[in-house]
Motif scaffolding. Structure first.
Motif, PDB file in Angstrom:
ATOM      1  N   GLY A 101      14.461 -66.913 -76.149  1.00  0.00           N
ATOM      2  CA  GLY A 101      14.346 -65.645 -75.439  1.00  0.00           C
ATOM      3  C   GLY A 101      13.870 -64.521 -76.336  1.00  0.00           C
ATOM      4  N   GLY A 102      14.183 -64.605 -77.645  1.00  0.00           N
ATOM      5  CA  GLY A 102      13.661 -63.636 -78.596  1.00  0.00           C
ATOM      6  C   GLY A 102      12.150 -63.727 -78.716  1.00  0.00           C
ATOM      7  N   GLN A 103      11.635 -64.952 -78.682  1.00  0.00           N
ATOM      8  CA  GLN A 103      10.179 -65.120 -78.624  1.00  0.00           C
ATOM      9  C   GLN A 103       9.615 -64.533 -77.338  1.00  0.00           C
ATOM     10  OE1 GLN A 103       7.789 -68.493 -79.137  1.00  0.00           O
ATOM     11  NE2 GLN A 103       8.781 -69.246 -80.997  1.00  0.00           N
ATOM     12  N   VAL A 104      10.253 -64.848 -76.228  1.00  0.00           N
ATOM     13  CA  VAL A 104       9.727 -64.430 -74.927  1.00  0.00           C
ATOM     14  C   VAL A 104       9.635 -62.910 -74.845  1.00  0.00           C
ATOM     15  CG1 VAL A 104      10.171 -64.418 -72.443  1.00  0.00           C
ATOM     16  CG2 VAL A 104      10.523 -66.518 -73.761  1.00  0.00           C
ATOM     17  N   VAL A 105      10.699 -62.206 -75.221  1.00  0.00           N
ATOM     18  CA  VAL A 105      10.660 -60.743 -75.108  1.00  0.00           C
ATOM     19  C   VAL A 105       9.722 -60.136 -76.142  1.00  0.00           C
ATOM     20  CG1 VAL A 105      12.940 -60.578 -74.049  1.00  0.00           C
ATOM     21  CG2 VAL A 105      12.750 -60.404 -76.542  1.00  0.00           C
ATOM     22  N   SER A 106       9.585 -60.791 -77.304  1.00  0.00           N
ATOM     23  CA  SER A 106       8.646 -60.292 -78.303  1.00  0.00           C
ATOM     24  C   SER A 106       7.206 -60.429 -77.810  1.00  0.00           C
ATOM     25  CB  SER A 106       8.844 -61.057 -79.616  1.00  0.00           C
ATOM     26  OG  SER A 106       8.150 -60.440 -80.675  1.00  0.00           O
ATOM     27  N   ILE A 107       6.896 -61.545 -77.162  1.00  0.00           N
ATOM     28  CA  ILE A 107       5.570 -61.719 -76.564  1.00  0.00           C
ATOM     29  C   ILE A 107       5.345 -60.691 -75.462  1.00  0.00           C
ATOM     30  CG2 ILE A 107       4.151 -63.290 -75.181  1.00  0.00           C
ATOM     31  CD1 ILE A 107       5.514 -65.596 -76.769  1.00  0.00           C
ATOM     32  N   LEU A 108       6.365 -60.464 -74.636  1.00  0.00           N
ATOM     33  CA  LEU A 108       6.254 -59.444 -73.590  1.00  0.00           C
ATOM     34  C   LEU A 108       5.923 -58.087 -74.196  1.00  0.00           C
ATOM     35  CD1 LEU A 108       6.665 -58.706 -70.547  1.00  0.00           C
ATOM     36  CD2 LEU A 108       9.064 -58.252 -71.131  1.00  0.00           C
ATOM     37  N   ALA A 109       6.567 -57.742 -75.312  1.00  0.00           N
ATOM     38  CA  ALA A 109       6.330 -56.443 -75.945  1.00  0.00           C
ATOM     39  C   ALA A 109       4.928 -56.325 -76.519  1.00  0.00           C
ATOM     40  CB  ALA A 109       7.368 -56.223 -77.046  1.00  0.00           C
ATOM     41  N   VAL A 110       4.378 -57.433 -77.007  1.00  0.00           N
ATOM     42  CA  VAL A 110       3.028 -57.410 -77.575  1.00  0.00           C
ATOM     43  C   VAL A 110       1.971 -57.399 -76.473  1.00  0.00           C
ATOM     44  CG1 VAL A 110       1.343 -58.793 -78.870  1.00  0.00           C
ATOM     45  CG2 VAL A 110       3.640 -58.441 -79.785  1.00  0.00           C
ATOM     46  N   GLU A 111       2.151 -58.240 -75.464  1.00  0.00           N
ATOM     47  CA  GLU A 111       1.135 -58.377 -74.425  1.00  0.00           C
ATOM     48  C   GLU A 111       1.198 -57.244 -73.393  1.00  0.00           C
ATOM     49  OE1 GLU A 111      -1.237 -60.487 -74.724  1.00  0.00           O
ATOM     50  OE2 GLU A 111      -0.332 -61.443 -76.484  1.00  0.00           O
ATOM     51  N   HIS A 112       2.373 -56.637 -73.244  1.00  0.00           N
ATOM     52  CA  HIS A 112       2.549 -55.548 -72.275  1.00  0.00           C
ATOM     53  C   HIS A 112       3.338 -54.420 -72.949  1.00  0.00           C
ATOM     54  CE1 HIS A 112       1.049 -58.147 -69.059  1.00  0.00           C
ATOM     55  NE2 HIS A 112       1.797 -59.105 -69.586  1.00  0.00           N
ATOM     56  N   PRO A 113       2.721 -53.749 -73.912  1.00  0.00           N
ATOM     57  CA  PRO A 113       3.466 -52.781 -74.723  1.00  0.00           C
ATOM     58  C   PRO A 113       4.068 -51.635 -73.940  1.00  0.00           C
ATOM     59  CG  PRO A 113       1.090 -52.618 -75.114  1.00  0.00           C
ATOM     60  CD  PRO A 113       1.315 -53.875 -74.326  1.00  0.00           C
ATOM     61  N   GLY A 114       3.466 -51.259 -72.828  1.00  0.00           N
ATOM     62  CA  GLY A 114       4.044 -50.187 -72.029  1.00  0.00           C
ATOM     63  C   GLY A 114       5.281 -50.595 -71.266  1.00  0.00           C
ATOM     64  N   ARG A 115       5.554 -51.873 -71.234  1.00  0.00           N
ATOM     65  CA  ARG A 115       6.673 -52.392 -70.456  1.00  0.00           C
ATOM     66  C   ARG A 115       7.975 -52.382 -71.253  1.00  0.00           C
ATOM     67  NH1 ARG A 115       6.935 -53.041 -65.173  1.00  0.00           N
ATOM     68  NH2 ARG A 115       5.405 -54.682 -64.830  1.00  0.00           N
ATOM     69  N   VAL A 116       7.892 -52.438 -72.576  1.00  0.00           N
ATOM     70  CA  VAL A 116       9.082 -52.607 -73.421  1.00  0.00           C
ATOM     71  C   VAL A 116       9.237 -51.388 -74.322  1.00  0.00           C
ATOM     72  CG1 VAL A 116      10.209 -54.046 -75.154  1.00  0.00           C
ATOM     73  CG2 VAL A 116       8.812 -55.116 -73.368  1.00  0.00           C
ATOM     74  N   ARG A 117      10.284 -50.595 -74.058  1.00  0.00           N
ATOM     75  CA  ARG A 117      10.525 -49.422 -74.883  1.00  0.00           C
ATOM     76  C   ARG A 117      11.114 -49.813 -76.232  1.00  0.00           C
ATOM     77  NH1 ARG A 117      13.812 -44.218 -72.708  1.00  0.00           N
ATOM     78  NH2 ARG A 117      12.118 -44.363 -71.173  1.00  0.00           N
ATOM     79  N   ALA A 118      11.964 -50.824 -76.243  1.00  0.00           N
ATOM     80  CA  ALA A 118      12.579 -51.289 -77.478  1.00  0.00           C
ATOM     81  C   ALA A 118      12.978 -52.740 -77.301  1.00  0.00           C
ATOM     82  CB  ALA A 118      13.799 -50.439 -77.842  1.00  0.00           C
ATOM     83  N   LEU A 119      13.084 -53.441 -78.436  1.00  0.00           N
ATOM     84  CA  LEU A 119      13.421 -54.860 -78.456  1.00  0.00           C
ATOM     85  C   LEU A 119      14.753 -55.077 -79.152  1.00  0.00           C
ATOM     86  CD1 LEU A 119      10.207 -56.759 -79.599  1.00  0.00           C
ATOM     87  CD2 LEU A 119      11.428 -57.108 -77.458  1.00  0.00           C
TER      88      LEU A 119
END
Length: 268
Positions: A101-119
């Motif tokens: 899940g750490g990989q998944v949310v990190s990929i989400l933050a890279v591919e959709h940077p406006g979607r993730v305020r913090a990890l």
């Protein structure tokens, strides 16, 4: 307890609890690890939902979500989450992920940077050294073999220590044996050995360099903690090491994890 239609073939099971926080506070999105499901957050949801909106999800291939024959990869899972947040009309989240899940949310933050305020990543499934990576092809072959669940259980042994409560060991063993073997194999391969995998260095270094949001990273391994600390450049980022904990450190120390997360969020 609802499902969301992500595509014609994928439905994700999720829960949506709490409504705390201010109008500008994004929800927490909690993402489980390999071979688990969103029940992994049962130790934390009540405490977090007292102050935040908390969205938990079963990734594709896991739990109560759809089990496709192919495509059970962290990148596809990250895209599923992006669609889920669209369905829920949630523009931005604090994304929290354990292990895979750490990989998944990190990929989400890279591919959709406006979607993730913090990890927030908990003993994430990246930063593996080449020495350990040499054993992955044999593990994957075992996961594709006749005794896939026994191999998964053997892989899982490194997730615990002598201090890991028996209930945590038992829960994860039962969950692994309930998993479709092809999902275990495909997801593990996609994390570490398939083209585009980010689990092994130097691919992990290259991936982390693309993240643009602050991160809180909690590790059990001091060596990997020191490695990530040297890569986090965003203001407000923090690395913590709970040496001696097992891989599922947030389950072993749930109250301490909640305090650390709340404190970090307040300080940002």
């Amino acid at each position: 307890m609802p499902h969301a239609e992500i595509s014609p073939t994928i439905r994700l099971f999720y829960t949506d609890d709490g409504s705390g926080g201010g109008p500008d506070d994004p929800p927490l999105l909690l993402v489980h690890g390999w071979g688990a499901d969103s029940h992994q957050w049962s130790w934390h949801i009540d405490a977090l939902a007292a102050r935040h909106r908390v969205i938990t999800v079963d990734l594709r291939g896991h739990g109560y979500s759809s089990v496709p024959e192919t495509g059970n990869t962290p990148r596809a899972m990250a895209e599923d989450l992006n669609v889920l947040l669209d369905r829920l009309d949630v523009p931005e989240v604090i994304a929290v992920g354990h292990s895979m899940g750490g990989q998944v949310v990190s990929i989400l933050a890279v591919e959709h940077p406006g979607r993730v305020r913090a990890l927030v990543t908990l003993d994430p499934g990246y930063g593996m050294g080449q020495d350990l990576a040499g054993s992955f092809p044999e593990m994957i072959a075992g996961l594709r073999g006749e005794h896939a669940h026994a191999v998964a259980e053997e892989i899982d042994r490194w997730c615990t220590t002598s201090a890991t409560p028996a209930v945590i060991r038992r829960w994860h063993k039962r969950r692994l044996y309930g998993m479709p073997p092809h999902v275990l194999a495909e997801a593990f391969e996609a994390m570490f050995t398939a083209p585009g995998a980010i689990g092994v260095r130097p691919a992990s270094d290259d991936h982390l360099a693309r993240r643009g949001c602050p991160a809180l990273s909690i590790w059990a391994d001091p060596g990997r903690a020191a490695w990530e600390e040297g890569l986090l450049k965003q203001p407000g980022s923090k690395v913590v090491c709970w040496e001696g904990s097992g891989h599922r450190l947030h389950e072993e120390r749930p109250a301490e994890f909640v305090r650390l997360l709340e404190g970090w969020l307040r300080a940002r």
